[in-house]
Enzyme design. Structure first.
Site, short mmCIF file in Angstrom:
data_model
loop_
_atom_site.label_atom_id
_atom_site.label_comp_id
_atom_site.label_asym_id
_atom_site.label_seq_id
_atom_site.Cartn_x
_atom_site.Cartn_y
_atom_site.Cartn_z
N ASP A 174 0.85 -1.19 0.00
CA ASP A 174 0.00 0.00 0.00
C ASP A 174 0.89 1.24 0.00
OD1 ASP A 174 -3.08 0.71 0.69
OD2 ASP A 174 -1.74 2.18 1.61
N ASN A 182 -2.33 12.82 -3.48
CA ASN A 182 -3.38 13.32 -4.37
C ASN A 182 -3.73 14.77 -4.06
OD1 ASN A 182 -3.93 11.30 -6.24
ND2 ASN A 182 -5.31 10.21 -4.88
N ASP A 191 -2.13 9.48 -10.38
CA ASP A 191 -2.21 8.34 -11.30
C ASP A 191 -0.84 8.01 -11.87
OD1 ASP A 191 -4.92 8.22 -10.87
OD2 ASP A 191 -5.49 9.09 -12.79
N GLU A 217 -4.85 2.54 -3.95
CA GLU A 217 -3.39 2.50 -3.87
C GLU A 217 -2.89 1.18 -3.30
OE1 GLU A 217 -4.72 4.78 -0.09
OE2 GLU A 217 -5.44 4.38 -2.14
#
Length: 308
Positions: A174, A182, A191, A217
Site C-alpha cells: 500500500d 493526491n 495516477d 493504492e
C-alpha cells in the site's frame, strides 16, 4: 542404445514448428532454428523475452504489436505472462504468418513455448478469435496501471492455496500517505505515481509470482512456494527500488514509499483468511512508521482492522 535427448534435439532442430524455452527470469535458454529465424535471433543470442520484444518492435519484425505505447503494452503483458500453468493463444508475425502459440510453465518457473503455423486455417474466423482473446485480457487487466487486476490476482491465490497447490506467501502493498499525495499534486499526478509503482514492481516479479492492483493504492504480490524470510528479501528489494524513484518530471524532488504486510499459508487455507492476515500485518506496518515491512505473527491482535 538411443539417446532420447539427442533424438529430441534432432527433431526440434528439423521441425518447422517454433520451439523455445525460457528460464524463471524469462531469459531465452533454448530456441530451435525455426524460432530463431522467425524472431531474428542469432545462433548464440539469449535475450530476455522483454528485450527480444523491444528490439523486434523497434525493427518492425517478429510479433506484430499494434499499440501507440509499447512500454505500457510490455508492462501489461509481463504482468500476466507465465502466471498460469498453460495458455494457448494466436498471434501474427510481420512476415504474414499466423501462429497458434502455447505456453507451458513448470512449477519451478521454466516456460516451454511451442508455435505452429496456422495461416491456412479458417482465416475468416481470426477476427472472432482475436476479439475473444482481447476480451479475456481486458477482464484480467487493471485499467489504470495495465497490470493484473483483482480478479486475476485472486485466481492466482486460489491456485496457490488449492489442495494440490504449493502454498506460499501473500504480500499486500500500500502506497504511504497516498491521499496526501493526491491532495498535494492532484489526481493526474497521483495516477502517474500509481503507474510508476506498478511498472517498477512488475519489473522485479519472478515468473512464478503474480503482482496486481487490488484497488485504489493497494496492490498484492502472490509468491507461491515462498516462505516468510524469502518474501521479506523480495519485498525489501522492491522498497529500495521505489525509494529511488522520481516519477514526476515537473517535480524532480518528489519521492514516495510504500508499506507491506506479509502472511504465509499452506495449501487448503482460504483466500479470506490469508488476505485478512496480510492486511492486518500491513496495518501494523503503517502504525509503526510506514515505509517498512511487517510479517504476521501469532502475537498480532486478530481484531485489528485495516483503517489506512
Amino acid at each position: 542404445m538411443v539417446d532420447v535427448l539427442d533424438e529430441l534435439r534432432i527433431l526440434y532442430d528439423s521441425t518447422p514448428v517454433l520451439v523455445a524455452a525460457y528460464d524463471p527470469m524469462d531469459r531465452l535458454r533454448y530456441a530451435n532454428p525455426a524460432f530463431r529465424s522467425a524472431f531474428a535471433l542469432g545462433p548464440d543470442e539469449a535475450p530476455t523475452w522483454a528485450e527480444l520484444m523491444r528490439r523486434n518492435h523497434a525493427a518492425g519484425r517478429g510479433t506484430v504489436i499494434t499499440t501507440p505505447d509499447f512500454e505500457a503494452w510490455l508492462v501489461s503483458t509481463l504482468s500476466r505472462r507465465g502466471k498460469t500453468a498453460y495458455r494457448a493463444f494466436e498471434t501474427d508475425l510481420s512476415d504474414g504468418r499466423w501462429l497458434l502459440m502455447t505456453e507451458t510453465v513448470s512449477p519451478s518457473g521454466w516456460m516451454l513455448c511451442i508455435a505452429s503455423d496456422i495461416t491456412a486455417f479458417r482465416p475468416d474466423e481470426r477476427a472472432v478469435r482475436q476479439a475473444r482473446d482481447s476480451a479475456l485480457k481486458e477482464a484480467q487487466t487493471d485499467d489504470l496501471t495495465g497490470i493484473a487486476n483483482r480478479r486475476f490476482v485472486t485466481a492466482r491465490v486460489d491456485d496457490m492455496l488449492a489442495p494440490d497447490g504449493p502454498g506460499g506467501a501473500l504480500c499486500v502493498l500500500d502506497l504511504d500517505n497516498f491521499k496526501y499525495i493526491n491532495d498535494l499534486v492532484g489526481h493526474i499526478a497521483g495516477d502517474t505515481v500509481l503507474r510508476d509503482f506498478a511498472a517498477r514492481i512488475n519489473g522485479l516479479v519472478r515468473r512464478k509470482d503474480c503482482f496486481g492492483r487490488i484497488g485504489g493504492e493497494e496492490f498484492a504480490l502472490v509468491l507461491p512456494g515462498t516462505g516468510a524470510a524469502e518474501a521479506v528479501l523480495i519485498v525489501e528489494r522492491m522498497l529500495a527500488l521505489v525509494r529511488l524513484s522520481r516519477p514526476l518530471s515537473h517535480w524532480p524532488e518528489f519521492t514516495y514509499t510504500f508499506s507491506a504486510g506479509i502472511a504465509t499459508a499452506e495449501a487448503g487455507t482460504s483466500f479470506g483468511d490469508l488476505y485478512g492476515r496480510a492486511d492486518r500485518a500491513l496495518y501494523l506496518a503503517k502504525m509503526t512508521g510506514r515505509n517498512r515491512i511487517q510479517v504476521e505473527d501469532d502475537s498480532m491482535p486478530p481484531a485489528i482492522q485495516a483503517k489506512r
